[in-house]
Design a protein around this motif. Sequence first.
Motif, mmCIF file in Angstrom:
data_model
loop_
_atom_site.group_PDB
_atom_site.id
_atom_site.type_symbol
_atom_site.label_atom_id
_atom_site.label_comp_id
_atom_site.label_asym_id
_atom_site.label_seq_id
_atom_site.Cartn_x
_atom_site.Cartn_y
_atom_site.Cartn_z
ATOM 1 N N LEU A 104 0.835 -1.199 0.000
ATOM 2 C CA LEU A 104 0.000 0.000 0.000
ATOM 3 C C LEU A 104 0.871 1.252 0.000
ATOM 4 C CD1 LEU A 104 -2.686 -1.144 2.635
ATOM 5 C CD2 LEU A 104 -2.584 -1.600 0.170
ATOM 6 N N ILE A 108 2.515 -0.561 4.006
ATOM 7 C CA ILE A 108 1.989 -1.839 4.511
ATOM 8 C C ILE A 108 1.955 -2.850 3.364
ATOM 9 C CG2 ILE A 108 -0.172 -2.954 5.193
ATOM 10 C CD1 ILE A 108 -0.694 -0.673 7.093
ATOM 11 N N ILE A 110 0.327 -6.278 1.947
ATOM 12 C CA ILE A 110 -0.791 -7.194 2.149
ATOM 13 C C ILE A 110 -0.671 -8.367 1.181
ATOM 14 C CG2 ILE A 110 -2.300 -5.331 2.964
ATOM 15 C CD1 ILE A 110 -3.831 -5.448 0.349
ATOM 16 N N ARG A 417 -3.929 4.967 11.123
ATOM 17 C CA ARG A 417 -4.733 5.835 10.257
ATOM 18 C C ARG A 417 -4.974 7.186 10.905
ATOM 19 N NH1 ARG A 417 -9.932 2.820 7.763
ATOM 20 N NH2 ARG A 417 -10.209 4.859 6.790
ATOM 21 N N PHE B 373 -6.979 -0.692 9.324
ATOM 22 C CA PHE B 373 -6.659 -0.855 7.893
ATOM 23 C C PHE B 373 -7.459 -1.966 7.210
ATOM 24 C CE2 PHE B 373 -2.758 1.437 9.216
ATOM 25 C CZ PHE B 373 -2.818 2.477 8.289
ATOM 26 N N ASP B 375 -10.144 -2.696 5.442
ATOM 27 C CA ASP B 375 -11.080 -1.793 4.779
ATOM 28 C C ASP B 375 -10.845 -1.895 3.278
ATOM 29 O OD1 ASP B 375 -12.704 1.018 5.145
ATOM 30 O OD2 ASP B 375 -11.265 1.141 3.495
ATOM 31 N N GLU B 378 -8.862 1.072 1.929
ATOM 32 C CA GLU B 378 -7.445 1.015 2.299
ATOM 33 C C GLU B 378 -6.703 -0.075 1.520
ATOM 34 O OE1 GLU B 378 -5.730 3.009 4.404
ATOM 35 O OE2 GLU B 378 -7.517 4.241 4.724
ATOM 36 N N PHE B 379 -7.394 -1.191 1.270
ATOM 37 C CA PHE B 379 -6.778 -2.304 0.534
ATOM 38 C C PHE B 379 -6.681 -2.015 -0.969
ATOM 39 C CE2 PHE B 379 -6.943 -6.500 3.140
ATOM 40 C CZ PHE B 379 -6.425 -5.852 4.249
ATOM 41 N N GLY B 380 -7.258 -0.896 -1.397
ATOM 42 C CA GLY B 380 -7.161 -0.526 -2.805
ATOM 43 C C GLY B 380 -8.257 -1.088 -3.694
ATOM 44 N N PHE B 381 -9.375 -1.547 -3.073
ATOM 45 C CA PHE B 381 -10.459 -2.126 -3.878
ATOM 46 C C PHE B 381 -11.398 -1.062 -4.427
ATOM 47 C CE2 PHE B 381 -10.431 -6.250 -1.156
ATOM 48 C CZ PHE B 381 -9.163 -6.535 -1.631
#
Lengths: 417, 417
Positions: A104, A108, A110, A417, B373, B375, B378-381
Amino acid sequence: MSHADPFLAKLERARVAAQSLATVTTAQKNAGLEAIARALESSIPEIVTENAKDLALGAENGIGDGLLDRLKLDEARLRGLAEAVRAVIALPDPVGEVLRGSTLANGIKINQVRVPFGVVGAIYEARPNVTIDIAALALKSGNGAVLRGGSAAENSNRVLVALIQRALHSVGLNGEAVQTIDEFGREGASRLMRARGYIDVLIPRGSAGLISTVVQESTVPVIETGSGVVHVFVDASADEEMAVGIVTNAKTHRPSVCNAAETLLVHRDAAERMLPRLARALQDGGVELSGDEGARERAEGLLPATDETWSTEHLALAMGVRVVDSLDEALAHIARYSTKHTEAIVTQDYANSERFLAEVDSAVVMVNASTRFTDGGEFGFGAEVGISTQKLHARGPMGLAELTSTKWLVRGGGQIR
Amino acid sequence: MSHADPFLAKLERARVAAQSLATVTTAQKNAGLEAIARALESSIPEIVTENAKDLALGAENGIGDGLLDRLKLDEARLRGLAEAVRAVIALPDPVGEVLRGSTLANGIKINQVRVPFGVVGAIYEARPNVTIDIAALALKSGNGAVLRGGSAAENSNRVLVALIQRALHSVGLNGEAVQTIDEFGREGASRLMRARGYIDVLIPRGSAGLISTVVQESTVPVIETGSGVVHVFVDASADEEMAVGIVTNAKTHRPSVCNAAETLLVHRDAAERMLPRLARALQDGGVELSGDEGARERAEGLLPATDETWSTEHLALAMGVRVVDSLDEALAHIARYSTKHTEAIVTQDYANSERFLAEVDSAVVMVNASTRFTDGGEFGFGAEVGISTQKLHARGPMGLAELTSTKWLVRGGGQIR
């Protein structure tokens, strides 16, 4: 948690054992599977003796030759089961596969990885071979398994599950990961369907009635494996040789399985050209045909079709035949009667092939191929977990990957955040 | 099929419209979404008038300020909703994505592609903005939507759904794809849960009670979106600054949402070092703490924790604090009380971080990052469909792709088995 209730105690032992299975290496799981294969080979007399009790009870209860045959375990079948377990050893382990991942903007990282479900429940009928199949597939994918194989196979299942537990234990794995609940009877099956928190996914294998009961009653998530009212549509432009080959193969190659065709739809123009030959080829293969008026006008020896014809999964050498005026009429028939398993079109027309692929809402949609190819083995998955006819999680042939869930692993350096 | 029953007639209209949506282009779907965004902007007075009826009824029924606020639509919120719809336009269309494909040894080509589910059902409570959110996400992914938004928002939902239907119609799409069933009351919600054949997947959004009811009663497959009893474990080796930052962020940044932390577990060694400061930082942020003996010995102002403390999703500035002797004890606590949403460890120890990631069975497992995070944004979806806490189909933050199923397209040249 420890349970005075012996049913929940078993489920709890499976749950705890499955937790440890989730993180063992592929090598350890394969060692467990090899121990099971060897135990099957070295315990043939013991298994056959226990199986004989089920067979005797079955004969006494008059369950019929077909069921008795499915119930039977002999040396050849047991050696075949051991080989099936070794085939599962040869499959890649789905656990740990990274499906997606990214870093990200805040640094972070993932990763979405495959993880076992936990405990897979299975409900099936009078097929002790499924006990070994499902246990092997569940173990390879890191899952525990709670098996309800039915009272008709209770003695066979008991000896097989005991053998699996000992084999796992012999290589240092927790054998409690595999359990049978046959001794709890129908009540046990009902409780299994409501065992949220113990069972992560439930797979019914068997008759449409069994599957429907599980879907209606279960509060545990279910993967439906399915009945197939499978259609082949012979379009106006179909090549005659190809149509005859595909239709007869789809119907007669193995009529008792779910990917066998049940209904033949023929465009009016193709019917003029080739329905007599198509019908004769099927009849020569021993198929009893029932047709609508359009079909009976053009071919001989067809019984009159009823509305029931179109919604029946015969699983036998019987087939409905209907003549349609257009691709649209074929699509409408399929939309109404299909169980969304597999449908095929035989055509030389590009636009029609694309429309069929796009508009038919089934797990597998084919152009110019036999519906018999809807199969995990044919698709290259190696294993045969079943063929899902539902839309959630898995659709079509299911491999080992379909026995896994995923989780997201997030690695940070103190981000907030 | 046409239905005299007005409830089934609506569902059938949605089903038929969804079929046509499944094959329209991304450009057409985006045009429909843009028409919805414009209609939201140009219908503000009309929507506010209808919403005022719901607000008046709600005030009369004494539903409370929190619920009234959630219910309210004003100009700013409606313009925000229009922008949210435009954000969905900007997302890539998941439909048609090829996930896997190969050419079999016999020359048959197989492709697994994403397809819409069909009709998505949604059950939620007193949030008219969800009507627009879910409809936009469903439409972008080629699905119809049948919405049960609750009697408290009935007037708002009715005007919004009518607006969506007109907007879709204005660009040549079948507006019947989106329906509200609020007028059928609780009976409608119950029937929706059993509408197999009409509804392909059901998504409950709201309280734990609502979700539990849907899971228990539904025969339609459900995606649970979830409540979160979220844990942060501060390991012996945790960096103090990082621990204070993550714990306070996870608890206080937005306490009313499901990814906010509810329980703080602290290793005994870390507790000695930093529990007083951690507790004070939380208390300074307005958090009411309840602790076990170990926590109350080391920090001031903690209420005594009860067993209920550990299983409660507070969704408020309240938190349980427990001191544990080891990582194993932390893992056991999490296994017992977690709702399998998100758990985080704060540690500097490599082996412990890897064990935590491997052994915690939750949708999202984190090292050294705030649980906030978890979310989709936040995960870029891009989109926020919800956060799945189940293991089937979708786990963790759900994007548009999670609103799709798959099918296999098989292209042959006459192959038979």
